[in-house]
Enzyme design. Structure first.
Site, PDB file in Angstrom:
ATOM      1  N   SER A  68      12.220   4.159  -0.262  1.00  0.00           N
ATOM      2  CA  SER A  68      11.167   3.179  -0.058  1.00  0.00           C
ATOM      3  C   SER A  68      10.863   2.391  -1.324  1.00  0.00           C
ATOM      4  CB  SER A  68       9.905   3.869   0.448  1.00  0.00           C
ATOM      5  OG  SER A  68       8.882   2.922   0.605  1.00  0.00           O
ATOM      6  N   SER A  69      11.455   1.210  -1.423  1.00  0.00           N
ATOM      7  CA  SER A  69      11.177   0.364  -2.576  1.00  0.00           C
ATOM      8  C   SER A  69       9.744  -0.147  -2.537  1.00  0.00           C
ATOM      9  CB  SER A  69      12.165  -0.796  -2.640  1.00  0.00           C
ATOM     10  OG  SER A  69      12.123  -1.549  -1.454  1.00  0.00           O
ATOM     11  N   ASP A 113       6.159   9.195   0.501  1.00  0.00           N
ATOM     12  CA  ASP A 113       6.783   8.592  -0.688  1.00  0.00           C
ATOM     13  C   ASP A 113       5.800   8.473  -1.845  1.00  0.00           C
ATOM     14  OD1 ASP A 113       9.252   8.302   0.584  1.00  0.00           O
ATOM     15  OD2 ASP A 113       8.756   6.302   1.328  1.00  0.00           O
TER      16      ASP A 113
END
Length: 136
Positions: A68-69, A113
């Site tokens: 997950s950028s 995340d």
């Protein structure tokens, strides 16, 4: 289910900030922007005037890697904003607020995340649990 945000028509000539953005975009890209977007901020600490920042963004997450950028970017933005304004939160509080930020903008992530970004420890595996958030 999330609904689409409203689309508003705003005359650019009546808004100095939008005019400056338009000029900057045209100078950089040689054409007019197709649209403008904005999101309201949220004053967690009651900060009347946020500190300004000059930032450069870089990343190494490969395209389509399943990582997950957006979460990485939100976590970094949270840390930078805290530092620039000389505020602090615990790792758990930072993870929770960053997860909320992503949901607010429509990313519908669960918070895993962000949690591991802040709660990870080198050389260990973590069990992340929610409500309340904790890592063991």
């Amino acid at each position: 289910m999330a609904t689409n945000p409203p689309k508003l028509k705003t005359p650019i000539s009546a808004n100095e900030r939008l005019q400056n953005l338009k000029n900057t975009f045209e100078t950089k890209h040689g054409q007019s922007p197709l649209f403008y977007a904005y999101a309201p901020g949220r004053e967690k600490f009651g900060i009347a005037h946020l500190a300004g920042m000059s930032c450069v963004v870089d990343g190494t997450i490969p395209p389509s890697s399943g990582l997950s950028s957006s979460s990485a970017l939100v976590c970094c933005a949270g840390l930078v904003t805290m530092e620039a304004n000389q505020k602090s939160l615990s790792k758990v509080e930072l993870a929770e607020i960053c997860a909320k930020c992503e949901r607010y903008i429509g990313t519908e992530g669960g918070g895993m995340d962000q949690s591991i970004s802040f709660l990870a420890e080198r050389g260990t595996a973590k069990l992340i649990e929610f409500q309340p958030l904790r890592a063991t």
